[in-house]
Design a protein around this motif. Structure first.
Motif, PDB file in Angstrom:
ATOM      1  N   PRO A  95       6.791  13.210   3.462  1.00 17.54           N
ATOM      2  CA  PRO A  95       6.878  14.706   3.812  1.00 17.54           C
ATOM      3  C   PRO A  95       6.029  15.274   4.663  1.00 17.54           C
ATOM      4  O   PRO A  95       4.741  14.543   4.704  1.00 17.54           O
ATOM      5  N   TYR A  96       5.953  16.391   4.973  1.00 19.71           N
ATOM      6  CA  TYR A  96       5.013  16.912   6.043  1.00 19.71           C
ATOM      7  C   TYR A  96       3.500  17.151   5.056  1.00 19.71           C
ATOM      8  O   TYR A  96       2.744  16.902   5.932  1.00 19.71           O
ATOM      9  N   ALA A  97       3.780  17.497   3.962  1.00 24.94           N
ATOM     10  CA  ALA A  97       2.338  17.813   3.321  1.00 24.94           C
ATOM     11  C   ALA A  97       1.306  16.457   3.131  1.00 24.94           C
ATOM     12  O   ALA A  97       0.254  16.717   3.121  1.00 24.94           O
ATOM     13  N   ALA A 131       4.393   8.620  -0.505  1.00 29.71           N
ATOM     14  CA  ALA A 131       5.612   8.074   0.626  1.00 29.71           C
ATOM     15  C   ALA A 131       6.921   8.060   0.182  1.00 29.71           C
ATOM     16  O   ALA A 131       7.177   7.431  -1.248  1.00 29.71           O
ATOM     17  N   ASP A 132       8.074   8.126   0.879  1.00 30.29           N
ATOM     18  CA  ASP A 132       9.189   8.188   0.609  1.00 30.29           C
ATOM     19  C   ASP A 132       9.743   6.867   0.714  1.00 30.29           C
ATOM     20  O   ASP A 132      10.752   6.458  -0.161  1.00 30.29           O
ATOM     21  N   VAL A 133       9.232   5.774   1.147  1.00 28.41           N
ATOM     22  CA  VAL A 133       9.540   4.484   1.465  1.00 28.41           C
ATOM     23  C   VAL A 133       8.655   3.479   1.499  1.00 28.41           C
ATOM     24  O   VAL A 133       7.504   3.815   1.493  1.00 28.41           O
ATOM     25  N   ARG A 168       0.791  -0.916   0.031  1.00 36.04           N
ATOM     26  CA  ARG A 168       0.041   0.013   0.021  1.00 36.04           C
ATOM     27  C   ARG A 168       1.007   1.311   0.011  1.00 36.04           C
ATOM     28  O   ARG A 168       0.557   2.354  -0.924  1.00 36.04           O
ATOM     29  N   THR A 169       1.813   1.531   0.917  1.00 39.54           N
ATOM     30  CA  THR A 169       2.801   2.585   0.857  1.00 39.54           C
ATOM     31  C   THR A 169       3.448   2.947  -0.411  1.00 39.54           C
ATOM     32  O   THR A 169       3.780   4.088  -0.884  1.00 39.54           O
TER      33      THR A 169
END
Length: 369
Positions: A342-344, A312-314, A305-306
């Motif tokens: 990230p924050y967003a 998602a960075d990872v 899913r991620t």
């Protein structure tokens, strides 16, 4: 005069209509070009017949972007929830206690919160709307947070609404105000009553301790503020929302937000799930014990899913001690700000149905002690 027509002076003066048949007059607070176009489009949305306790209601729902939208008047007239209006904030409030739904209207849309807790989502599934000058809320909001369920008939385009059987407890909100010259510190936490002394004392002790620890840390942070340099006071707040309150289990999400300057603040989230029999705080394994390899199974599902999510960075799996809460029909696994994105992206949250995680026919709450 029937209950549905007993309008207070404040409601009449509000200008925005609540939706449903027979409620006309006034000028919508959304009479700008953008919203007018949206309202014209909404007329084309298919209608949904609404039923409650076997009776067809005079008000109809609408399907907007795949969401079934319910007129706010249905919550008042059919479901019997109290409705009030606060002119100073242009806010309609429906319900009471920890399930008090606040709809704050403005030229930008409708901001929705439950007893002060703002519900955010990557989609619009919880977004209230002004359609043709009438207020509507998504049925998803009623289903997930207000204790109602629905059976939809595609052939009849009808939705049968019914009330869920909830735990026989009371949930009140305790306010802890530690505001000082350097910071605004406003904290709300739940307090449970209606159980055995041992169980409710155990749960209430957890809620109180976490809140007091946050208050102490906030006061500590406020002391380092240099008022001669920093124009704005620091801001700390804590709010909560009940995500599940049935079958002898209570699940609560607590958000602790801090702003000490800079481009934006930060929010830390915690999910707390309890057995009402003992007051014990439950872990994920208590709910998924019927699946011995649930960690591996859920971890693989999370990685998939991620990976698909663009923010998602990872490709993230299941943490050793995952953050989670119980929702109707399943669980939600979430990550903290910056943990995988990230924050967003906020606090990335992934929902899973129990049917995906447990053998067929297994009730995750039946063996909870």
């Amino acid at each position: 005069m029937n209950k549905g027509m007993q309008w207070s002076a404040a409601l009449l003066a509000a200008g925005i209509l609540l939706g449903g048949s027979g409620l006309t007059g006034g000028t919508s607070a959304y009479a700008d070009t953008t919203t007018t176009n949206v309202m014209k489009q909404s007329v084309q949305q298919p209608a949904v017949v609404l039923k409650y306790k076997g009776e067809t209601l005079p008000q109809q729902g609408k399907i907007v972007n795949g969401n079934t939208m319910i007129p706010v008047t249905v919550l008042r007239d059919a479901l019997g929830l109290p409705l009030s209006y606060t002119p100073s904030t242009k806010t309609y409030s429906v319900g009471s206690g920890s399930m008090k739904l606040n709809l704050e209207t403005s030229q930008y849309g409708v901001s929705t919160n439950l007893n002060g807790y703002y519900i955010y989502s990557n989609s619009s599934k919880y977004e209230a709307k002004n359609l043709d000058g009438h207020l509507y809320v998504p049925f998803k909001l009623l289903n997930d947070y207000l204790g109602y369920q629905g059976a939809y008939s595609p052939s009849l385009k009808s939705l049968e609404i019914s009330k869920r059987v909830m735990n026989d407890i009371s949930i009140s909100s305790v306010t802890l105000n530690k505001t000082n010259k350097n910071a605004s510190i406003q904290i709300q936490y739940p307090q449970i009553s209606g159980l055995t002394d041992k169980a409710q004392q155990a749960m209430n002790a957890v809620f109180k301790k976490k809140s007091e620890e946050f208050a102490t840390e906030s006061e500590k942070q406020s002391k380092i503020r240099d008022g001669s340099v920093e124009k704005h006071k620091y801001d700390f707040s804590q709010d909560f929302v009940v995500t599940f309150n049935r079958e002898g289990v209570l699940s609560v999400v607590i958000d602790q937000s801090s702003y000490t300057g800079g481009a934006h603040g930060s929010t830390a989230r915690e999910g707390l799930t309890f057995s009402l029999k003992s007051g014990k705080q439950l872990e994920l394994g208590d709910l998924l014990k019927a699946t011995p390899n649930y960690k591996q199974k859920l971890g693989n599902m999370l990685k998939e899913r991620t990976k698909k999510e663009s923010f998602a960075d990872v490709s993230a799996g299941l943490n050793t001690k995952p953050d989670f809460y119980v929702k109707e029909g399943g669980i939600a696994i979430f990550y903290q700000q910056y943990e995988i994105a990230p924050y967003a992206a906020g606090l990335p949250t992934f929902e899973f149905n129990f049917s995906e995680l447990l053998p067929k026919g297994i009730n995750p709450f039946s063996s909870i002690k």
